[in-house]
Every structure is written in structure tokens, then in C-alpha cells.
Motif scaffolding. Structure first.
Motif, PDB file in Angstrom:
ATOM      1  N   MET A   1      62.217  22.847  51.930  1.00 23.83           N
ATOM      2  CA  MET A   1      62.227  24.254  52.626  1.00 23.83           C
ATOM      3  C   MET A   1      63.764  24.299  53.094  1.00 23.83           C
ATOM      4  N   ALA A   2      64.548  25.476  52.824  1.00 24.19           N
ATOM      5  CA  ALA A   2      65.687  25.788  53.134  1.00 24.19           C
ATOM      6  C   ALA A   2      65.840  25.955  54.626  1.00 24.19           C
ATOM      7  N   GLU A   3      66.576  25.577  55.222  1.00 20.66           N
ATOM      8  CA  GLU A   3      66.993  25.337  56.531  1.00 20.66           C
ATOM      9  C   GLU A   3      67.833  26.484  56.974  1.00 20.66           C
ATOM     10  N   LEU A   4      67.418  27.611  57.766  1.00 16.60           N
ATOM     11  CA  LEU A   4      68.055  29.069  57.898  1.00 16.60           C
ATOM     12  C   LEU A   4      68.853  28.779  59.468  1.00 16.60           C
ATOM     13  N   SER A   5      69.878  29.538  59.260  1.00 12.17           N
ATOM     14  CA  SER A   5      70.661  29.478  60.427  1.00 12.17           C
ATOM     15  C   SER A   5      70.332  30.458  61.152  1.00 12.17           C
ATOM     16  N   TRP A   6      70.638  30.875  62.461  1.00 11.14           N
ATOM     17  CA  TRP A   6      70.308  31.923  63.118  1.00 11.14           C
ATOM     18  C   TRP A   6      70.722  33.307  62.781  1.00 11.14           C
ATOM     19  N   ARG A   7      71.578  33.233  62.039  1.00  9.77           N
ATOM     20  CA  ARG A   7      72.164  34.457  61.212  1.00  9.77           C
ATOM     21  C   ARG A   7      71.054  34.856  60.181  1.00  9.77           C
ATOM     22  N   HIS A   8      70.589  34.000  59.559  1.00  8.15           N
ATOM     23  CA  HIS A   8      69.499  34.102  58.392  1.00  8.15           C
ATOM     24  C   HIS A   8      68.196  34.781  59.194  1.00  8.15           C
ATOM     25  N   GLN A   9      67.888  33.759  60.259  1.00  4.59           N
ATOM     26  CA  GLN A   9      66.850  34.348  60.830  1.00  4.59           C
ATOM     27  C   GLN A   9      66.978  35.801  61.659  1.00  4.59           C
ATOM     28  N   THR A  10      67.972  36.065  62.029  1.00  9.31           N
ATOM     29  CA  THR A  10      68.283  37.449  62.764  1.00  9.31           C
ATOM     30  C   THR A  10      68.095  38.394  61.681  1.00  9.31           C
ATOM     31  N   LEU A  11      68.380  38.402  60.545  1.00 11.17           N
ATOM     32  CA  LEU A  11      68.451  39.453  59.462  1.00 11.17           C
ATOM     33  C   LEU A  11      66.800  39.676  59.064  1.00 11.17           C
ATOM     34  N   ILE A  12      66.240  38.492  59.173  1.00 12.40           N
ATOM     35  CA  ILE A  12      64.610  38.354  58.679  1.00 12.40           C
ATOM     36  C   ILE A  12      63.940  39.330  60.032  1.00 12.40           C
ATOM     37  N   GLN A  13      64.194  38.884  61.052  1.00 15.23           N
ATOM     38  CA  GLN A  13      63.887  39.601  62.433  1.00 15.23           C
ATOM     39  C   GLN A  13      63.906  40.895  62.298  1.00 15.23           C
ATOM     40  N   ALA A  14      65.182  41.290  62.028  1.00 15.76           N
ATOM     41  CA  ALA A  14      65.848  42.918  61.967  1.00 15.76           C
ATOM     42  C   ALA A  14      64.650  43.584  61.070  1.00 15.76           C
ATOM     43  N   LEU A  15      64.437  42.964  59.888  1.00 17.81           N
ATOM     44  CA  LEU A  15      63.541  43.674  59.128  1.00 17.81           C
ATOM     45  C   LEU A  15      62.007  43.599  59.424  1.00 17.81           C
ATOM     46  N   LEU A  16      61.623  42.558  60.047  1.00 22.01           N
ATOM     47  CA  LEU A  16      60.237  42.458  60.614  1.00 22.01           C
ATOM     48  C   LEU A  16      59.966  43.426  61.621  1.00 22.01           C
ATOM     49  N   SER A  17      60.874  43.510  62.572  1.00 18.68           N
ATOM     50  CA  SER A  17      60.697  44.219  63.762  1.00 18.68           C
ATOM     51  C   SER A  17      61.011  45.735  63.535  1.00 18.68           C
ATOM     52  N   ARG A  18      61.872  45.995  62.630  1.00 18.65           N
ATOM     53  CA  ARG A  18      62.184  47.641  62.332  1.00 18.65           C
ATOM     54  C   ARG A  18      61.458  48.327  61.245  1.00 18.65           C
ATOM     55  N   GLY A  19      61.111  47.314  60.456  1.00 19.08           N
ATOM     56  CA  GLY A  19      60.513  48.022  59.175  1.00 19.08           C
ATOM     57  C   GLY A  19      61.572  48.079  57.974  1.00 19.08           C
ATOM     58  N   PRO A  20      61.209  48.443  56.939  1.00 24.94           N
ATOM     59  CA  PRO A  20      62.377  48.829  55.844  1.00 24.94           C
ATOM     60  C   PRO A  20      63.462  49.639  56.162  1.00 24.94           C
ATOM     61  N   LEU A  21      64.940  49.087  56.063  1.00 20.39           N
ATOM     62  CA  LEU A  21      66.007  49.587  56.459  1.00 20.39           C
ATOM     63  C   LEU A  21      66.818  50.121  55.300  1.00 20.39           C
ATOM     64  N   ARG A  22      67.516  51.139  55.603  1.00 18.63           N
ATOM     65  CA  ARG A  22      68.201  51.725  54.384  1.00 18.63           C
ATOM     66  C   ARG A  22      69.555  50.876  54.435  1.00 18.63           C
ATOM     67  N   ASP A  23      70.108  50.891  53.392  1.00 14.81           N
ATOM     68  CA  ASP A  23      71.274  50.008  53.126  1.00 14.81           C
ATOM     69  C   ASP A  23      72.323  50.321  53.983  1.00 14.81           C
ATOM     70  N   ASP A  24      72.596  51.578  54.528  1.00 16.13           N
ATOM     71  CA  ASP A  24      73.669  51.765  55.461  1.00 16.13           C
ATOM     72  C   ASP A  24      73.191  51.361  56.912  1.00 16.13           C
ATOM     73  N   GLN A  25      71.929  50.880  57.110  1.00 12.25           N
ATOM     74  CA  GLN A  25      71.532  50.357  58.489  1.00 12.25           C
ATOM     75  C   GLN A  25      71.421  48.796  58.238  1.00 12.25           C
ATOM     76  N   PHE A  26      71.188  48.373  57.018  1.00 11.48           N
ATOM     77  CA  PHE A  26      71.004  46.936  56.924  1.00 11.48           C
ATOM     78  C   PHE A  26      72.470  46.219  56.901  1.00 11.48           C
ATOM     79  N   HIS A  27      73.366  46.750  56.155  1.00 12.77           N
ATOM     80  CA  HIS A  27      74.619  46.368  55.720  1.00 12.77           C
ATOM     81  C   HIS A  27      75.240  46.028  56.809  1.00 12.77           C
TER      82      HIS A  27
END
Length: 318
Positions: A1-27
Motif C-alpha cells: 500500500m502506498a504511504e501517503l504524506s499529510w498533504r495527500h491525506q489532506t487532499l482526500i479529507q477535503a473531498l470527503l468532508s466537503r463533497g465534490p469540489l469544482r476545479d477552481d475550489q480544489f486546485h
């Protein structure tokens, strides 16, 4: 299993907590975490998403990019990649509510004119019995005794309340004049459904043509998304005709501008490595929003600080 940094985890958490994000929100979130603008550092962006998807594959989830067919904008979200009885336990909707949602989806995607919508009144008048009988494999018998009482007694007021919930949760979209369309979460989650149910696809991008322009030749089944028409006809000189039957296609290409050639909705998965640098070309539509990303430093820093305070115990669910 790939080891994720806190940056990767934060990107995942952003989508899980906020739902789908538009590109100008996610970028901007990605820019704030990494200091890299996805628009100018596409390879870095793709490598991040590829690593995330390798890790998410162990829990049957995927970070997916997709286009909203109504506005042409690119969105990102995390989706469950399997559909079994266990995964269905995570929904908050009741059996009649799910049957109502399925009936709405079916009515929208089976429209031969590809309008991508039905009226509020049409939605409220949909019958739910066939949805239950289909799921139990008994539609041919049409035995009304197999329909649960909760479905048979699902009232008009309950349908109206369910519509409000589905719109609020982004499964459906509703305009001020009462037109019902698919929400961003439906485009995110229902890709397999579209393919498995033979929903006609766009001639250009091969994604389901839920909201699209259709060939004016009644005997031709070609349909093309409006944003794909810009790509398709900007690359062709001469007549604007159907790529299948040659019927004239009423389309006027707006003034060309420089945009990215690749479809930004392509997200690398475990089996799809990131692509190389993209080329530029002339394409139409002055206001094609999927290619413009805000990356202000103040906005990015706020996104990062907010996300770091977010807990990481959200589970992948539909």
C-alpha cells in the motif's frame, strides 16, 4: 500500500468532508499544500492523484475527475468503486426514497432528445413500483403484492421532501423554474451505471450523453456534449456536419482562444499513469470555466489552515 504524506491525506479529507469540489475550489487547495499550480505543474498534480488512487484502491475507493454536463465545469470527488449489499448500508435514504431517485434518473437518461432534465411535476408523477420490481427481478410478472407498502404509500408530500433532500445533497439539481437535472454527485457516482445500461455516449469523449446536442437526422443516434462540440468543430475546417451521417449540424464556433488540449477531467488511476506535458491549441468558448483556476496566495493559505484542523476519521461512503 502506498504511504501517503499529510498533504495527500489532506487532499482526500477535503473531498470527503466537503463533497465534490469544482476545479477552481480544489486546485487552490493543492496549490496551498504543495506550492504548485496544477495548471502549470500538471505532471506533479497527476503524480499526486495517482499515488492517492493507489492507496484508495485498497479500500475500493477512487479520487475521480468528471465534468458536469450542464455547465461543462470539471469537478473532483471520492467515490466508492463497488456496489454491493454492504456498501448500500451506508445510505441515509429509505427504500422508497431510493426508488424515487432511480425513477428520476431513469426518466432523465432515457430521454431520446438528451435534454438532461424533467420538470418538477413530471418527477412527482413518476411511478415507483417498477423500480422495486426491477431490483427484485420480477418486473415481467408485475405482481403488485411484491411492492413494499412503504413504496405503494409513498405520498406526494414525501416525494417533495425527498426532492429537497436530493437537491441539497447534490444528487439532483433544480433550477428556479422547477427543472430537475442530475447533480454533481450523480455524475461522480453513476459512471458505471451509464455504461452498464447502454446510455448513448458522446461521439467525442465517449462519456454518457445525458445532456447533449443530438443530430437532426431522426434516424441518426449521434449526440455530442456542448463543450465537446467546441473541441470537435474547432479541429475541423469546412462544413459543420454530423460525424456519422453527414447531416448539417447547426453550430457556430465562437472566437477561438488558447486553451488546454487535454480534458482536465482525466484523473490518473492505479492502472492509468499520469500523462506527459500537454500541448496548447486554439479552441472556442471565451468563458470555458474548466480551464481557469484561481490560485491567490491568501485563498490557498486559508484553505490549508482550515484543512489542517480537519479530523481524518471520515470513512469512504457513497
Amino acid at each position: 500500500m502506498a504511504e501517503l504524506s499529510w498533504r495527500h491525506q489532506t487532499l482526500i479529507q477535503a473531498l470527503l468532508s466537503r463533497g465534490p469540489l469544482r476545479d477552481d475550489q480544489f486546485h487552490p487547495i493543492f496549490n496551498g499544500l504543495t506550492g504548485k499550480n496544477p495548471g502549470t505543474h500538471k505532471q506533479v498534480f497527476d503524480e499526486y492523484l495517482l499515488k492517492i488512487n493507489k492507496a484508495l484502491s485498497y479500500v475500493q475507493c477512487e479520487l475521480r475527475g468528471f465534468r458536469n454536463q450542464y455547465d461543462g465545469r470539471v469537478y473532483y470527488g471520492v467515490v466508492n468503486t463497488i456496489s454491493d449489499e454492504q456498501s448500500k448500508l451506508g445510505t441515509k435514504y429509505s427504500v422508497p426514497q431510493i426508488a424515487f431517485y432511480k425513477a428520476i434518473i431513469e426518466a432523465i437518461v432515457q430521454d431520446a432528445t438528451a435534454q438532461g432534465s424533467i420538470s418538477n411535476i413530471q418527477a412527482l408523477n413518476l411511478r415507483l413500483e417498477n423500480q422495486v420490481l426491477t431490483s427484485t427481478g420480477s418486473q415481467s410478472q408485475c405482481d403488485p403484492t411484491q411492492v413494499p407498502p412503504a413504496v405503494k404509500n409513498f405520498s406526494l408530500s414525501q416525494k417533495e421532501k425527498t426532492l429537497d433532500e436530493l437537491v441539497r445533497d447534490q444528487w439532483l439539481n433544480r433550477t428556479p423554474d422547477g427543472i430537475i437535472g442530475l447533480g454533481v454527485r450523480s455524475f461522480l457516482d453513476l459512471r458505471s451505471y451509464f455504461r452498464n445500461n447502454d446510455i448513448p455516449s458522446c461521439q467525442v469523449c465517449n462519456e454518457a450523453g445525458v445532456k447533449a446536442d443530438v443530430c437532426q437526422n431522426d434516424s441518426c443516434t449521434v449526440r455530442i456534449h456542448k463543450y465537446c462540440l467546441k473541441k470537435f468543430f474547432s479541429q475541423r475546417r469546412g462544413e459543420r456536419v454530423c460525424p456519422s451521417c453527414g447531416t448539417e449540424w447547426n453550430y457556430v464556433v465562437p472566437k477561438a482562444e488558447l486553451v488546454d488540449e487535454e480534458d482536465e477531467a482525466d484523473v490518473p488511476t492505479q492502472t492509468q499513469p499520469p500523462r506527459g506535458p500537454r500541448t496548447k491549441r486554439l479552441r472556442s468558448s471565451k468563458n470555458d470555466g474548466a480551464d481557469v483556476v484561481g490560485t491567490g496566495s491568501s485563498q490557498a493559505s486559508r484553505s490549508t489552515s482550515d484543512l489542517r484542523r480537519t479530523t481524518r476519521n471520515t470513512a469512504c461512503s457513497r
